[in-house]
Every structure is written in structure tokens, then in C-alpha cells.
Design a protein around this motif. Structure first.
Motif, PDB file in Angstrom:
ATOM      1  N   ILE A  96      28.721  18.936  13.780  1.00 17.51           N
ATOM      2  CA  ILE A  96      29.738  18.920  14.410  1.00 17.51           C
ATOM      3  C   ILE A  96      31.071  19.714  13.550  1.00 17.51           C
ATOM      4  CG2 ILE A  96      31.761  17.582  15.405  1.00 17.51           C
ATOM      5  CD1 ILE A  96      29.534  15.642  16.343  1.00 17.51           C
ATOM      6  N   VAL A  97      30.901  19.160  12.094  1.00 22.63           N
ATOM      7  CA  VAL A  97      31.863  19.704  11.333  1.00 22.63           C
ATOM      8  C   VAL A  97      31.820  21.271  11.240  1.00 22.63           C
ATOM      9  CG1 VAL A  97      32.522  19.757   8.881  1.00 22.63           C
ATOM     10  CG2 VAL A  97      32.074  17.752  10.027  1.00 22.63           C
ATOM     11  N   THR A  98      30.448  21.583  10.969  1.00 26.93           N
ATOM     12  CA  THR A  98      30.031  23.005  10.935  1.00 26.93           C
ATOM     13  C   THR A  98      30.477  24.098  12.249  1.00 26.93           C
ATOM     14  OG1 THR A  98      28.021  22.476   9.566  1.00 26.93           O
ATOM     15  CG2 THR A  98      28.328  24.633  10.824  1.00 26.93           C
ATOM     16  N   VAL A  99      30.401  23.280  13.369  1.00 29.85           N
ATOM     17  CA  VAL A  99      30.764  24.209  14.568  1.00 29.85           C
ATOM     18  C   VAL A  99      32.157  24.165  14.633  1.00 29.85           C
ATOM     19  CG1 VAL A  99      30.581  24.033  16.999  1.00 29.85           C
ATOM     20  CG2 VAL A  99      28.639  23.548  15.709  1.00 29.85           C
ATOM     21  N   VAL A 100      32.797  23.018  14.595  1.00 25.59           N
ATOM     22  CA  VAL A 100      34.250  22.964  14.502  1.00 25.59           C
ATOM     23  C   VAL A 100      35.138  23.979  13.775  1.00 25.59           C
ATOM     24  CG1 VAL A 100      36.359  21.712  14.542  1.00 25.59           C
ATOM     25  CG2 VAL A 100      34.297  20.823  15.654  1.00 25.59           C
ATOM     26  N   VAL A 101      34.524  24.044  12.296  1.00 23.14           N
ATOM     27  CA  VAL A 101      35.236  24.677  11.370  1.00 23.14           C
ATOM     28  C   VAL A 101      34.805  26.191  11.560  1.00 23.14           C
ATOM     29  CG1 VAL A 101      34.922  25.266   8.915  1.00 23.14           C
ATOM     30  CG2 VAL A 101      35.351  22.777   9.559  1.00 23.14           C
ATOM     31  N   ALA A 102      33.713  26.299  12.047  1.00 24.26           N
ATOM     32  CA  ALA A 102      33.490  27.891  12.477  1.00 24.26           C
ATOM     33  C   ALA A 102      34.296  28.616  13.313  1.00 24.26           C
ATOM     34  CB  ALA A 102      32.056  28.011  12.821  1.00 24.26           C
ATOM     35  N   VAL A 103      34.670  27.724  14.265  1.00 18.97           N
ATOM     36  CA  VAL A 103      35.292  27.946  15.455  1.00 18.97           C
ATOM     37  C   VAL A 103      37.117  28.278  15.135  1.00 18.97           C
ATOM     38  CG1 VAL A 103      36.239  27.390  17.898  1.00 18.97           C
ATOM     39  CG2 VAL A 103      33.958  27.191  17.209  1.00 18.97           C
TER      40      VAL A 103
END
Length: 425
Positions: A67-74
Motif C-alpha cells: 500500500i505504501v509503495t503504490v500510494v507513494v508512487a502515485v
């Protein structure tokens, strides 16, 4: 671009302040790579009702990381594009810092795994977002010929500086885990609070001294067009900045391998049945190794091409993955940890400075937002590969060794990118 100092060997006030933020945020990185996963598992698989099995706890932790990876990437490109506006970078950086520090302190007071994990996710997102602004500040605080050295110093002093608050956290963990002298909740509170205070205090010089030099002049209300600007930046990189595009692909591949090893270091040792305290102590000692070698690479960057030094680091990680096939004992885990420490900070700092050199300075926040998609998404493919190997019945040794493919492909594409001419300004 920052003015060049009369003494080329002396760090300017702005450069020192910038480096200090690495010293601050690295303390949280160290905690997140070592004790936080252990604390979470202790809460998640405890004796209270509604607790998880060990496998389910590992799954929830992996889900939170994803979740952290996806949110930060966005949000990375959005934050970067906004930060390129005049006088925006410092306020948004300060906001991300404040959220991260507050959530970090609150994390220590969470006594159930759901709240603990939620606060961890919020802290990690704020922390990662602050790095988008921080990385893009490099163009403002130093000159192009000093970027390699200053960037390397950031990682170097970050590694050694993170040891101070972590030692306090480790002492309380040992007092709890091995001696039973303090409660687990007190150990967590002290660990998180000391880390957060350290993170904030060493950042104060940057908040005081930073001045945004490079920015984009836009009319009022233009922030609403951030999304179209991001798409435009991606299109521009894909069609005109071939050098940047190839580097980003290469960077994503090799940094994914780096991130996977960092994120799974405790899991690797646990899978092998190694002593938890022994692993953490080795990881602490590795910080010193990383500090020394980051300083070494900073000196080498004055004599050798940045891309050649990155290549050496990639080769080093390739050997680490091959060495993982032999892992059985704690001392072997320590050797692998030290090998990682030799190249960990340098491969990140040199990649950051190399990227700073090949992008337009006035759009550094925007470009670093794209960079963060690749950087903060690190370990996504590698973790998936490790999971696939494990589900197929393979050992953790084979799983880590399989990461060699990322370093081999990253090596090839990096060399191609370096030979590709830069876009004409």
C-alpha cells in the motif's frame, strides 16, 4: 543553481543543512528495517483475542508495504510537480515532515496491531513524500560538479547518524526482549519517540537555511493542471529524453533488487532461524560499514565517472545475491550484511546525483517525482519474485540469488543509457 564556494573542499552552510536531513530521516529508515517489523509481529501474534497467525501477520505486513509503495508512487509526481512552483518546495516539505514525525511518535503508543500498522503506513507515506522534495533540493543547494560528493555525504552521515537514536531503541528492546526489565509498550514508546525527535531536530538547519533557487514561473491557479503536467513530463521523457528514460528503467531494475534485500533482511534471517538480536546487532554494525564506504565513494567520485562507480556497486550487489546461496549461520548473515553495507548508500547517492545532472534543474521537483515512482516502488518486483520462489517450494537462499537478474539487466541498461546523448536544451 547554488553559488560555488571559494574552497572546493569545504561544504557550504546549505550543503551541510541538506546533508543533515539524511542524518534525520535515516534514523527512521533504520528503525523500519529492523525493530518495527519485530514489534508488529509481537503485537499481531500475541495472546489477545483477534490476533493473527505468524503467516497472516507476515501477509498483513507485506500488504501494508505494498500500500505504501503504490500510494507513494502515485503521489510522488504530484508532490514533485507542485514543489516546482516558486516558494512551494519548503512549505510542502515541512508539511510532510510534520506529519511523519507526529505519526511516528503516535506509533509507539499503539497497543493493537491494526492501529500500529495504520500509523506505520501513514508515517512511511509522509516520510517517502518528504524525500521527493528533499532529493529535488539538491539542485538548489550545490553545483553540478559537487553533486556526487554532497549526495554521497548525505547517505554517509545518514548511516552513522542513525546509529545514535537506534542505539537507544535497541537498548530498550534488549531490556524488554532478553532481560524483561521494561515492558514491551515502554520499549516501543521510547524507540519511536527518540527516533521522531532526532528526525525533527537535525532537520531544523535545513528548514532555516534552505532557499529555493530553481523553479517554474506559472500563473495563479496553475496547480490545478498538475496532472496534465505530469502526463506531459512522462511523454517528454519517453519521446525526447531518451537518456533519462533508459536510466530510469535501469535504475528501477537494480534499485528494485537493492530495495528487496533491504526490506527483507530481517525476514531472510528469520527464515533461516537465526537469532533476532544477533541480526539487529549486525544491521547496526553495518551502518558503520555503510558510512565508511559512502565516504570512500564520495572521494572516488572526484576522480572517476559517476556511472562507473554505480557499475561497481551493481556488481557488488550481484555478488551479494550469489553469496546468499551459502547462507546458513549467523556469522554468514553478518558477512552478507557487511557486503550490502559496502554498496548500499553509494548506489543510492550516486544514482540520485547522476539523475540530477541529466535533468533540467528548473524542473527538478517534477522530474524527481517521476524518479520516485521508480525509487519508492523499489522491491515490488523483487518481493514478488521472492514470494514466487517460496510458494514454489524454494529456499530463501535461492530466492535471494534469483535477484541477480535485476542487477544484470540494470547493469546493461545503465551502460546503454550512459552512451545515449542528452536532449538538447
Amino acid at each position: 543553481m547554488a553559488k560555488k564556494d571559494n574552497n572546493p573542499n569545504k561544504l557550504t552552510k546549505a550543503e551541510k543543512a541538506w546533508i543533515l536531513y539524511d542524518v534525520g530521516n535515516s534514523a527512521y529508515t533504520m528503525l523500519a528495517c529492523s525493530l518495527i517489523p519485530i514489534w508488529f509481529k509481537n503485537l499481531a501474534i500475541g495472546t489477545n483475542a483477534g490476533q493473527l497467525s505468524s503467516d497472516d501477520a507476515t501477509g498483513m505486513w507485506s500488504l501494508a508495504t505494498a500500500i505504501v509503495t503504490v500510494v507513494v508512487a502515485v503521489i510522488g509526481p504530484i508532490c514533485g510537480a507542485i514543489a516546482d512552483r516558486k516558494d512551494f518546495k519548503k512549505p510542502v516539505f515541512t508539511t510532510a515532515l510534520a506529519i511523519g514525525v507526529i505519526c511516528c511518535i503516535l506509533n509507539g503508543f499503539a497497543n493493537n496491531w491494526v492501529l500500529f500498522l495504520a500509523l506505520y503506513v501513514m508515517t512511511k507515506i509522509a516520510y517517502s513524500s518528504s524525500l521527493t522534495f528533499y532529493d529535488s533540493m539538491l539542485n538548489d543547494v550545490t553545483t553540478e560538479d559537487r553533486m556526487d560528493e554532497v549526495s554521497s555525504y548525505g547517505y554517509a552521515w545518514g548511516y552513522i547518524g542513525s546509529c545514535a537514536p537506534f542505539m537507544v531503541a535497541l537498548i530498550f528492546y534488549v531490556l524488554d526482549y532478553m532481560l524483561g526489565k521494561v515492558s514491551p509498550s515502554l520499549a516501543r514508546i521510547v524507540g519511536f519517540t527518540v527516533t521522531a525527535i532526532w528526525w525533527l531536530c537535525v532537520t531544523l538547519p535545513l528548514l532555516k537555511n534552505y532557499k529555493q533557487i530553481n523553479f517554474v514561473e506559472v500563473e495563479k491557479g496553475a496547480v490545478k493542471r498538475v496532472f496534465s503536467q505530469i502526463l506531459g513530463t512522462i511523454k517528454k521523457i519517453a519521446t525526447k529524453d531518451k537518456k533519462v528514460l533508459l536510466f530510469l528503467i535501469a535504475f528501477f531494475l537494480y534499485i528494485d533488487g537493492v530495495g528487496t534485500i533491504i526490506d527483507n533482511c530481517i525476514n531472510i534471517g528469520t527464515d533461516l532461524g537465526l537469532d533476532t538480536v544477533g541480526q539487529v546487532i549486525f544491521l547496526l554494525a553495518t551502518q558503520v560499514v555503510a558510512w565508511l564506504f559512502s565516504l570512500l565513494f564520495a572521494k572516488l567520485s572526484k576522480k572517476y565517472k559517476t556511472v562507473d562507480l554505480i557499475t561497481v556497486c551493481i556488481a557488488g550487489y550481484f555478488l551479494v545475491c550469489v553469496y546468499a546461496l551459502t547462507l546458513k549461520k549467523l556469522y554468514q548473515f553478518g558477512i552478507m550484511a557487511f557486503m550490502v553495507g559496502m554498496f548500499q548508500g553509494s548506489i543510492q547517492s550516486l544514482s540520485r546525483s547522476y539523475y540530477s545532472k541529466i535533468i533540467p534543474a528548473e524542473n527538478s521537483g517534477e522530474y524527481f517525482g517521476i524518479y520516485d515512482i521508480f525509487s519508492k516502488g523499489a522491491s515490488f518486483l523483487g518481493s514478488a519474485l521472492i514470494a514466487a520462489v517460496k510458494f514454489a517450494g524454494g529456499t530463501i537462499n535461492i530466492a535471494v540469488a534469483s535477484l541477480t537478474v535485476f542487477f544484470a539487466l540494470g547493469f546493461i541498461l545503465l551502460r546503454v543509457a550512459d552512451k545515449t546523448p542528452e536532449r538538447a536544451s
